[in-house]
Design an enzyme around this catalytic site. Structure first.
Site, PDB file in Angstrom:
ATOM      1  N   ILE A  68       0.822  -1.231   0.000  1.00 60.08           N
ATOM      2  CA  ILE A  68       0.000   0.000   0.000  1.00 60.08           C
ATOM      3  C   ILE A  68       0.849   1.272   0.000  1.00 60.08           C
ATOM      4  CG2 ILE A  68      -0.243   0.140   2.536  1.00 60.08           C
ATOM      5  CD1 ILE A  68      -3.231   0.952   1.960  1.00 60.08           C
ATOM      6  N   ALA A 110       2.476  -6.014  -3.564  1.00 62.09           N
ATOM      7  CA  ALA A 110       3.842  -5.973  -3.014  1.00 62.09           C
ATOM      8  C   ALA A 110       4.763  -6.927  -3.755  1.00 62.09           C
ATOM      9  CB  ALA A 110       3.807  -6.350  -1.531  1.00 62.09           C
ATOM     10  N   SER A 113       2.924  -8.798 -14.648  1.00 61.87           N
ATOM     11  CA  SER A 113       3.783  -7.834 -15.348  1.00 61.87           C
ATOM     12  C   SER A 113       4.061  -8.275 -16.784  1.00 61.87           C
ATOM     13  CB  SER A 113       5.102  -7.760 -14.579  1.00 61.87           C
ATOM     14  OG  SER A 113       6.116  -7.199 -15.376  1.00 61.87           O
ATOM     15  N   GLU A 159       6.757  -8.304 -17.965  1.00 65.02           N
ATOM     16  CA  GLU A 159       8.038  -9.018 -17.914  1.00 65.02           C
ATOM     17  C   GLU A 159       7.858 -10.529 -18.050  1.00 65.02           C
ATOM     18  OE1 GLU A 159      11.574  -8.377 -17.174  1.00 65.02           O
ATOM     19  OE2 GLU A 159      11.120  -6.472 -18.115  1.00 65.02           O
ATOM     20  N   TYR A 171      13.213 -11.441 -12.329  1.00 64.21           N
ATOM     21  CA  TYR A 171      11.956 -10.815 -11.910  1.00 64.21           C
ATOM     22  C   TYR A 171      10.794 -11.345 -12.756  1.00 64.21           C
ATOM     23  CZ  TYR A 171       8.273  -7.287 -11.660  1.00 64.21           C
ATOM     24  OH  TYR A 171       7.048  -6.659 -11.541  1.00 64.21           O
ATOM     25  N   GLY A 206       9.195   4.769  -7.697  1.00 65.18           N
ATOM     26  CA  GLY A 206      10.448   4.586  -6.959  1.00 65.18           C
ATOM     27  C   GLY A 206      11.610   5.261  -7.684  1.00 65.18           C
ATOM     28  N   GLU A 207      12.587   5.710  -6.916  1.00 65.97           N
ATOM     29  CA  GLU A 207      13.639   6.562  -7.492  1.00 65.97           C
ATOM     30  C   GLU A 207      14.598   5.832  -8.427  1.00 65.97           C
ATOM     31  OE1 GLU A 207      15.427   8.371  -4.087  1.00 65.97           O
ATOM     32  OE2 GLU A 207      13.530   9.315  -3.515  1.00 65.97           O
ATOM     33  N   THR A 264      12.130   6.444 -15.385  1.00 68.23           N
ATOM     34  CA  THR A 264      11.417   7.735 -15.541  1.00 68.23           C
ATOM     35  C   THR A 264      11.723   8.666 -14.371  1.00 68.23           C
ATOM     36  OG1 THR A 264       9.510   6.713 -14.472  1.00 68.23           O
ATOM     37  CG2 THR A 264       9.462   6.853 -16.879  1.00 68.23           C
ATOM     38  N   ARG A 265      11.601   8.129 -13.165  1.00 68.07           N
ATOM     39  CA  ARG A 265      11.801   8.976 -11.973  1.00 68.07           C
ATOM     40  C   ARG A 265      13.271   9.352 -11.835  1.00 68.07           C
ATOM     41  NH1 ARG A 265      10.117   9.214  -6.378  1.00 68.07           N
ATOM     42  NH2 ARG A 265      10.597  11.378  -5.849  1.00 68.07           N
ATOM     43  N   ARG A 303      21.609  -3.945 -18.603  1.00 69.40           N
ATOM     44  CA  ARG A 303      21.213  -5.206 -17.962  1.00 69.40           C
ATOM     45  C   ARG A 303      21.731  -6.399 -18.740  1.00 69.40           C
ATOM     46  NH1 ARG A 303      15.156  -3.229 -16.435  1.00 69.40           N
ATOM     47  NH2 ARG A 303      15.899  -1.586 -15.058  1.00 69.40           N
TER      48      ARG A 303
END
Ligand code: F7E
Length: 327
Positions: free
Chosen positions: A9, A86, A130, A132, A154, A190-191, A195-196, A283
Protein backbone atom coordinates in the site's frame (compact mmCIF):
# COMPACT_ATOMS: atom_id res chain seq x y z
CA UNK A 1 -19.28 -0.67 3.00
CA UNK A 2 -16.86 -2.91 1.09
CA UNK A 3 -13.49 -3.78 2.63
CA UNK A 4 -10.24 -4.05 0.68
CA UNK A 5 -6.84 -5.39 1.72
CA UNK A 6 -3.79 -4.07 -0.15
CA UNK A 7 -0.26 -5.43 0.03
CA UNK A 8 2.31 -2.86 -1.01
CA UNK A 9 0.00 0.00 0.00
CA UNK A 10 2.93 2.37 0.50
CA UNK A 11 4.14 1.99 -3.07
CA UNK A 12 3.15 4.00 -6.11
CA UNK A 13 0.24 1.75 -7.12
CA UNK A 14 -0.84 0.95 -3.56
CA UNK A 15 -1.21 4.60 -2.63
CA UNK A 16 -3.20 5.52 -5.77
CA UNK A 17 -5.38 2.44 -5.32
CA UNK A 18 -6.03 3.33 -1.67
CA UNK A 19 -7.16 6.81 -2.77
CA UNK A 20 -9.44 5.36 -5.43
CA UNK A 21 -11.05 2.86 -3.06
CA UNK A 22 -11.47 5.41 -0.26
CA UNK A 23 -13.22 7.69 -2.76
CA UNK A 24 -15.54 4.76 -3.53
CA UNK A 25 -16.35 4.44 0.19
CA UNK A 26 -14.33 1.31 0.85
CA UNK A 27 -12.74 0.57 4.19
CA UNK A 28 -9.10 0.06 3.22
CA UNK A 29 -6.55 -2.04 5.06
CA UNK A 30 -2.94 -2.20 3.98
CA UNK A 31 0.24 -3.82 5.14
CA UNK A 32 3.55 -2.01 5.30
CA UNK A 33 7.08 -3.29 5.91
CA UNK A 34 8.55 -2.83 9.38
CA UNK A 35 11.63 -1.27 7.78
CA UNK A 36 9.67 1.75 6.50
CA UNK A 37 8.05 2.24 9.90
CA UNK A 38 4.87 3.34 8.14
CA UNK A 39 6.54 6.59 7.17
CA UNK A 40 6.43 6.26 3.40
CA UNK A 41 5.76 9.57 1.66
CA UNK A 42 3.09 8.27 -0.69
CA UNK A 43 0.57 7.86 2.14
CA UNK A 44 1.54 10.90 4.16
CA UNK A 45 -1.44 12.99 3.04
CA UNK A 46 -3.91 10.20 3.87
CA UNK A 47 -2.33 9.58 7.28
CA UNK A 48 -2.53 13.28 8.06
CA UNK A 49 -6.30 13.33 7.44
CA UNK A 50 -8.15 12.55 10.71
CA UNK A 51 -11.35 11.83 8.74
CA UNK A 52 -9.53 8.99 7.01
CA UNK A 53 -6.65 7.59 9.04
CA UNK A 54 -7.79 4.86 11.41
CA UNK A 55 -11.39 5.55 10.46
CA UNK A 56 -11.52 4.18 6.94
CA UNK A 57 -7.81 3.57 6.32
CA UNK A 58 -5.93 1.11 8.53
CA UNK A 59 -2.25 0.18 8.26
CA UNK A 60 -0.67 -2.96 9.68
CA UNK A 61 3.02 -3.89 9.85
CA UNK A 62 3.75 -7.21 8.11
CA UNK A 63 6.38 -8.96 6.00
CA UNK A 64 5.66 -11.05 2.92
CA UNK A 65 8.24 -13.52 4.23
CA UNK A 66 6.29 -14.06 7.43
CA UNK A 67 2.86 -15.60 6.76
CA UNK A 68 1.59 -15.12 10.30
CA UNK A 69 2.27 -11.40 10.21
CA UNK A 70 -0.12 -11.19 7.23
CA UNK A 71 -2.69 -13.72 8.42
CA UNK A 72 -3.65 -11.79 11.56
CA UNK A 73 -4.58 -8.45 9.91
CA UNK A 74 -6.08 -10.29 6.93
CA UNK A 75 -8.41 -12.33 9.15
CA UNK A 76 -9.32 -9.24 11.17
CA UNK A 77 -10.09 -7.28 8.03
CA UNK A 78 -12.14 -10.10 6.41
CA UNK A 79 -11.94 -8.25 3.09
CA UNK A 80 -14.22 -8.43 0.07
CA UNK A 81 -11.25 -7.76 -2.21
CA UNK A 82 -7.51 -8.38 -1.96
CA UNK A 83 -5.03 -6.50 -4.14
CA UNK A 84 -1.62 -8.14 -4.03
CA UNK A 85 0.79 -5.47 -5.24
CA UNK A 86 3.84 -5.97 -3.01
CA UNK A 87 6.98 -7.38 -4.61
CA UNK A 88 10.67 -6.89 -5.26
CA UNK A 89 9.83 -5.03 -8.43
CA UNK A 90 13.16 -3.76 -9.78
CA UNK A 91 14.14 -5.84 -12.81
CA UNK A 92 17.79 -4.75 -12.80
CA UNK A 93 18.14 -5.57 -9.08
CA UNK A 94 16.60 -9.00 -9.67
CA UNK A 95 19.85 -10.09 -11.39
CA UNK A 96 21.74 -9.36 -8.15
CA UNK A 97 19.05 -10.67 -5.78
CA UNK A 98 17.76 -13.67 -7.67
CA UNK A 99 16.69 -15.79 -4.73
CA UNK A 100 15.22 -12.90 -2.77
CA UNK A 101 13.21 -11.83 -5.84
CA UNK A 102 11.80 -15.33 -6.26
CA UNK A 103 10.94 -15.51 -2.57
CA UNK A 104 9.29 -12.10 -2.30
CA UNK A 105 7.77 -11.77 -5.76
CA UNK A 106 7.02 -15.40 -6.65
CA UNK A 107 6.46 -17.21 -3.36
CA UNK A 108 4.90 -14.06 -1.88
CA UNK A 109 2.05 -14.34 -4.38
CA UNK A 110 1.55 -18.00 -3.57
CA UNK A 111 1.44 -17.23 0.17
CA UNK A 112 -1.27 -14.64 -0.39
CA UNK A 113 -3.28 -17.03 -2.59
CA UNK A 114 -3.08 -19.74 0.04
CA UNK A 115 -4.11 -17.35 2.84
CA UNK A 116 -7.00 -16.15 0.66
CA UNK A 117 -8.22 -19.66 -0.04
CA UNK A 118 -8.34 -20.46 3.66
CA UNK A 119 -10.39 -17.45 4.69
CA UNK A 120 -13.94 -18.40 5.78
CA UNK A 121 -15.40 -16.33 2.93
CA UNK A 122 -12.88 -16.15 0.10
CA UNK A 123 -12.52 -12.58 -1.20
CA UNK A 124 -11.83 -11.61 -4.80
CA UNK A 125 -8.08 -11.61 -5.45
CA UNK A 126 -6.04 -9.36 -7.76
CA UNK A 127 -2.45 -10.27 -8.60
CA UNK A 128 -0.27 -7.53 -10.07
CA UNK A 129 1.39 -9.44 -12.89
CA UNK A 130 3.78 -7.83 -15.35
CA UNK A 131 4.67 -7.61 -19.03
CA UNK A 132 8.04 -9.02 -17.91
CA UNK A 133 6.43 -12.48 -18.00
CA UNK A 134 6.60 -12.32 -21.83
CA UNK A 135 10.36 -11.76 -22.06
CA UNK A 136 11.29 -10.61 -25.57
CA UNK A 137 8.19 -11.94 -27.33
CA UNK A 138 7.96 -12.90 -30.96
CA UNK A 139 4.34 -11.73 -31.03
CA UNK A 140 3.80 -7.97 -30.98
CA UNK A 141 1.77 -6.42 -29.45
CA UNK A 142 1.26 -8.79 -26.53
CA UNK A 143 -2.10 -9.80 -25.12
CA UNK A 144 -3.49 -12.32 -22.65
CA UNK A 145 -2.73 -15.20 -25.06
CA UNK A 146 0.95 -14.36 -25.64
CA UNK A 147 3.22 -17.24 -24.51
CA UNK A 148 4.88 -16.74 -21.14
CA UNK A 149 8.65 -16.82 -21.67
CA UNK A 150 10.49 -14.60 -19.16
CA UNK A 151 14.15 -13.69 -19.63
CA UNK A 152 14.84 -11.96 -16.29
CA UNK A 153 14.70 -13.33 -12.71
CA UNK A 154 11.96 -10.82 -11.91
CA UNK A 155 9.95 -11.88 -14.97
CA UNK A 156 10.35 -15.50 -13.97
CA UNK A 157 9.14 -14.83 -10.41
CA UNK A 158 6.13 -12.93 -11.77
CA UNK A 159 5.42 -15.76 -14.21
CA UNK A 160 5.27 -18.15 -11.24
CA UNK A 161 2.81 -15.89 -9.39
CA UNK A 162 0.75 -15.42 -12.55
CA UNK A 163 0.45 -19.13 -13.25
CA UNK A 164 -0.32 -19.89 -9.57
CA UNK A 165 -3.11 -17.31 -9.71
CA UNK A 166 -4.54 -19.21 -12.71
CA UNK A 167 -4.14 -22.54 -10.90
CA UNK A 168 -5.97 -21.25 -7.82
CA UNK A 169 -8.71 -19.87 -10.04
CA UNK A 170 -9.17 -23.16 -11.93
CA UNK A 171 -8.66 -25.65 -9.12
CA UNK A 172 -9.89 -23.91 -6.00
CA UNK A 173 -12.63 -21.81 -7.54
CA UNK A 174 -11.11 -18.54 -6.33
CA UNK A 175 -12.14 -15.33 -8.05
CA UNK A 176 -8.48 -14.68 -8.78
CA UNK A 177 -7.30 -12.44 -11.60
CA UNK A 178 -4.01 -11.30 -13.08
CA UNK A 179 -3.63 -7.75 -14.26
CA UNK A 180 -0.73 -8.01 -16.72
CA UNK A 181 0.62 -4.53 -16.18
CA UNK A 182 2.95 -2.83 -18.61
CA UNK A 183 5.24 -0.05 -17.29
CA UNK A 184 3.33 2.66 -15.46
CA UNK A 185 4.77 5.76 -13.88
CA UNK A 186 3.95 8.85 -11.82
CA UNK A 187 5.60 11.29 -9.42
CA UNK A 188 5.28 8.49 -6.82
CA UNK A 189 7.45 6.07 -8.80
CA UNK A 190 10.45 4.59 -6.96
CA UNK A 191 13.64 6.56 -7.49
CA UNK A 192 15.58 3.81 -9.25
CA UNK A 193 13.12 3.32 -12.11
CA UNK A 194 14.18 5.11 -15.24
CA UNK A 195 11.42 7.73 -15.54
CA UNK A 196 11.80 8.98 -11.97
CA UNK A 197 15.58 8.66 -12.08
CA UNK A 198 15.70 10.93 -15.12
CA UNK A 199 13.19 13.48 -13.81
CA UNK A 200 14.87 13.73 -10.40
CA UNK A 201 18.30 14.14 -11.94
CA UNK A 202 17.16 16.81 -14.39
CA UNK A 203 15.58 18.83 -11.57
CA UNK A 204 18.77 18.49 -9.50
CA UNK A 205 20.85 19.65 -12.49
CA UNK A 206 18.51 22.61 -12.92
CA UNK A 207 19.00 23.47 -9.26
CA UNK A 208 22.78 23.29 -9.69
CA UNK A 209 23.08 20.31 -7.35
CA UNK A 210 24.28 17.85 -9.99
CA UNK A 211 26.37 17.99 -13.12
CA UNK A 212 25.34 14.88 -15.02
CA UNK A 213 22.88 12.06 -15.55
CA UNK A 214 24.34 8.57 -16.05
CA UNK A 215 22.03 6.02 -17.68
CA UNK A 216 22.09 2.56 -19.21
CA UNK A 217 20.64 1.80 -22.64
CA UNK A 218 18.81 4.93 -23.77
CA UNK A 219 17.60 3.19 -26.94
CA UNK A 220 15.53 0.77 -24.81
CA UNK A 221 11.81 1.02 -25.50
CA UNK A 222 8.79 0.47 -23.33
CA UNK A 223 5.01 0.91 -23.32
CA UNK A 224 4.72 3.53 -20.56
CA UNK A 225 1.37 4.54 -19.02
CA UNK A 226 0.29 6.41 -15.89
CA UNK A 227 -0.22 4.54 -12.59
CA UNK A 228 -3.56 6.26 -11.89
CA UNK A 229 -5.01 4.69 -15.04
CA UNK A 230 -3.67 1.25 -14.12
CA UNK A 231 -5.10 1.13 -10.58
CA UNK A 232 -8.51 1.95 -12.07
CA UNK A 233 -8.02 -1.12 -14.24
CA UNK A 234 -7.21 -3.23 -11.17
CA UNK A 235 -10.47 -2.23 -9.52
CA UNK A 236 -12.51 -2.79 -12.70
CA UNK A 237 -10.99 -6.27 -13.10
CA UNK A 238 -12.36 -7.26 -9.69
CA UNK A 239 -15.84 -5.84 -10.44
CA UNK A 240 -16.24 -7.95 -13.60
CA UNK A 241 -18.76 -10.85 -13.57
CA UNK A 242 -16.13 -13.53 -14.14
CA UNK A 243 -12.47 -13.83 -13.11
CA UNK A 244 -10.30 -13.12 -16.15
CA UNK A 245 -6.74 -12.00 -16.82
CA UNK A 246 -6.35 -8.58 -18.40
CA UNK A 247 -3.50 -6.75 -20.11
CA UNK A 248 -3.26 -3.09 -19.11
CA UNK A 249 -1.14 -1.09 -21.54
CA UNK A 250 -1.21 1.98 -23.80
CA UNK A 251 -0.22 0.24 -27.03
CA UNK A 252 2.42 2.94 -27.68
CA UNK A 253 6.18 2.52 -27.63
CA UNK A 254 8.66 5.18 -26.52
CA UNK A 255 12.41 5.19 -25.98
CA UNK A 256 14.28 6.08 -22.79
CA UNK A 257 15.80 8.81 -24.97
CA UNK A 258 12.31 10.32 -25.43
CA UNK A 259 12.00 10.70 -21.64
CA UNK A 260 15.42 12.33 -21.54
CA UNK A 261 14.45 14.85 -24.19
CA UNK A 262 11.05 15.70 -22.66
CA UNK A 263 12.51 16.06 -19.17
CA UNK A 264 15.39 18.35 -20.18
CA UNK A 265 13.04 20.37 -22.35
CA UNK A 266 10.69 20.88 -19.38
CA UNK A 267 13.63 22.27 -17.41
CA UNK A 268 14.84 24.46 -20.28
CA UNK A 269 18.17 22.60 -20.57
CA UNK A 270 20.05 20.89 -23.42
CA UNK A 271 20.30 17.16 -22.67
CA UNK A 272 23.47 16.73 -24.79
CA UNK A 273 25.49 18.62 -22.18
CA UNK A 274 24.58 16.35 -19.28
CA UNK A 275 23.74 12.75 -20.32
CA UNK A 276 26.19 9.88 -20.40
CA UNK A 277 25.67 6.11 -20.77
CA UNK A 278 27.56 3.63 -18.62
CA UNK A 279 27.84 -0.17 -18.73
CA UNK A 280 26.93 -0.47 -15.06
CA UNK A 281 23.29 0.41 -15.87
CA UNK A 282 22.97 -1.94 -18.84
CA UNK A 283 21.21 -5.21 -17.96
CA UNK A 284 22.44 -8.73 -18.75
CA UNK A 285 19.09 -9.19 -20.53
CA UNK A 286 16.52 -6.53 -21.33
CA UNK A 287 13.21 -7.38 -23.03
CA UNK A 288 12.65 -5.90 -26.50
CA UNK A 289 9.42 -4.97 -28.27
CA UNK A 290 7.40 -4.83 -25.05
CA UNK A 291 4.12 -3.34 -26.20
CA UNK A 292 0.66 -4.28 -25.00
CA UNK A 293 -2.73 -4.77 -26.60
CA UNK A 294 -5.39 -3.90 -24.01
CA UNK A 295 -8.37 -4.62 -26.30
CA UNK A 296 -9.83 -7.17 -23.87
CA UNK A 297 -9.83 -4.65 -21.01
CA UNK A 298 -11.44 -2.10 -23.33
CA UNK A 299 -14.14 -4.52 -24.51
CA UNK A 300 -15.02 -6.17 -21.19
CA UNK A 301 -14.16 -3.46 -18.64
CA UNK A 302 -14.54 -0.32 -20.74
CA UNK A 303 -11.00 0.53 -19.62
CA UNK A 304 -8.59 2.64 -21.56
CA UNK A 305 -5.68 4.83 -20.54
CA UNK A 306 -6.55 8.51 -20.23
CA UNK A 307 -3.16 10.05 -19.42
CA UNK A 308 -0.60 10.24 -22.23
CA UNK A 309 3.14 9.57 -22.03
CA UNK A 310 3.86 13.27 -22.55
CA UNK A 311 1.42 14.28 -19.78
CA UNK A 312 2.96 11.72 -17.43
CA UNK A 313 6.50 13.02 -17.90
CA UNK A 314 5.25 16.63 -17.64
CA UNK A 315 3.53 15.82 -14.33
CA UNK A 316 6.65 14.09 -13.02
CA UNK A 317 8.90 16.97 -14.04
CA UNK A 318 6.55 19.52 -12.47
CA UNK A 319 6.65 17.58 -9.20
CA UNK A 320 10.47 17.30 -9.21
CA UNK A 321 11.01 20.96 -10.09
CA UNK A 322 8.57 21.94 -7.38
CA UNK A 323 10.43 19.77 -4.86
CA UNK A 324 13.86 21.27 -5.55
CA UNK A 325 13.08 24.79 -6.68
CA UNK A 326 9.57 25.41 -5.45
CA UNK A 327 8.67 26.16 -9.08
O1 F7E B 1 13.52 0.34 -16.92
C1 F7E B 1 16.17 1.06 -19.32
C2 F7E B 1 16.04 -0.34 -18.75
O2 F7E B 1 13.72 0.07 -14.44
C3 F7E B 1 12.90 0.71 -18.13
C4 F7E B 1 8.88 -2.31 -13.31
O3 F7E B 1 7.74 -1.65 -12.86
O4 F7E B 1 8.08 -2.31 -15.56
C5 F7E B 1 9.18 -1.93 -14.75
O5 F7E B 1 10.35 -2.60 -15.15
C6 F7E B 1 13.89 0.59 -19.27
C7 F7E B 1 14.67 -0.73 -19.31
O6 F7E B 1 11.54 -0.49 -15.64
C8 F7E B 1 18.41 2.93 -17.15
O7 F7E B 1 17.11 -1.17 -19.22
C9 F7E B 1 18.17 2.59 -19.27
O8 F7E B 1 14.80 -1.14 -20.64
O9 F7E B 1 12.18 1.85 -15.36
P1 F7E B 1 12.77 0.50 -15.51
P2 F7E B 1 11.42 -2.00 -16.17
O10 F7E B 1 12.66 -2.76 -15.99
O11 F7E B 1 10.85 -1.96 -17.54
C10 F7E B 1 7.75 -3.71 -15.56
C11 F7E B 1 6.52 -3.89 -16.39
C12 F7E B 1 7.65 -4.24 -14.18
O12 F7E B 1 6.82 -5.11 -13.89
C13 F7E B 1 8.67 -3.82 -13.21
O13 F7E B 1 8.29 -4.11 -11.88
O14 F7E B 1 14.88 1.61 -19.11
N1 F7E B 1 17.19 1.90 -18.65
N2 F7E B 1 18.93 3.23 -18.37
C14 F7E B 1 17.29 2.10 -17.33
N3 F7E B 1 16.54 1.65 -16.30
C15 F7E B 1 16.90 2.04 -15.04
N4 F7E B 1 16.16 1.62 -13.99
N5 F7E B 1 18.00 2.85 -14.81
C16 F7E B 1 18.79 3.33 -15.84
O15 F7E B 1 19.76 4.04 -15.62
Amino acid sequence: MKRAFITGIEGQDGSYLAELLLAKNYEVHGIFRHSTNGGAVNLRHLKADPQIFERTLFLHPAELDDVDSIRVPLEQCAPDEIYHLASQSHVGASFEKVEETCRITGLGALRLLELTRKLPKAPRFFHASSSEIFGSPEQSPQDETTPVNPITPYGCAKAFGTQMTRIYRKNFGLFAVNGILFNHESPRRGENFVTRKICRAVAAIKAGRRQELVLGDTSAQRDWGHARDYVRGMWLALQHDTPEDFVFATGKLHRVQDIVELAFQAAGLEWQKFVRQEKQFFRPADPRQVIGNAAKAKNLLDWQPEISFEQTIAEMMAAELHAVLNL
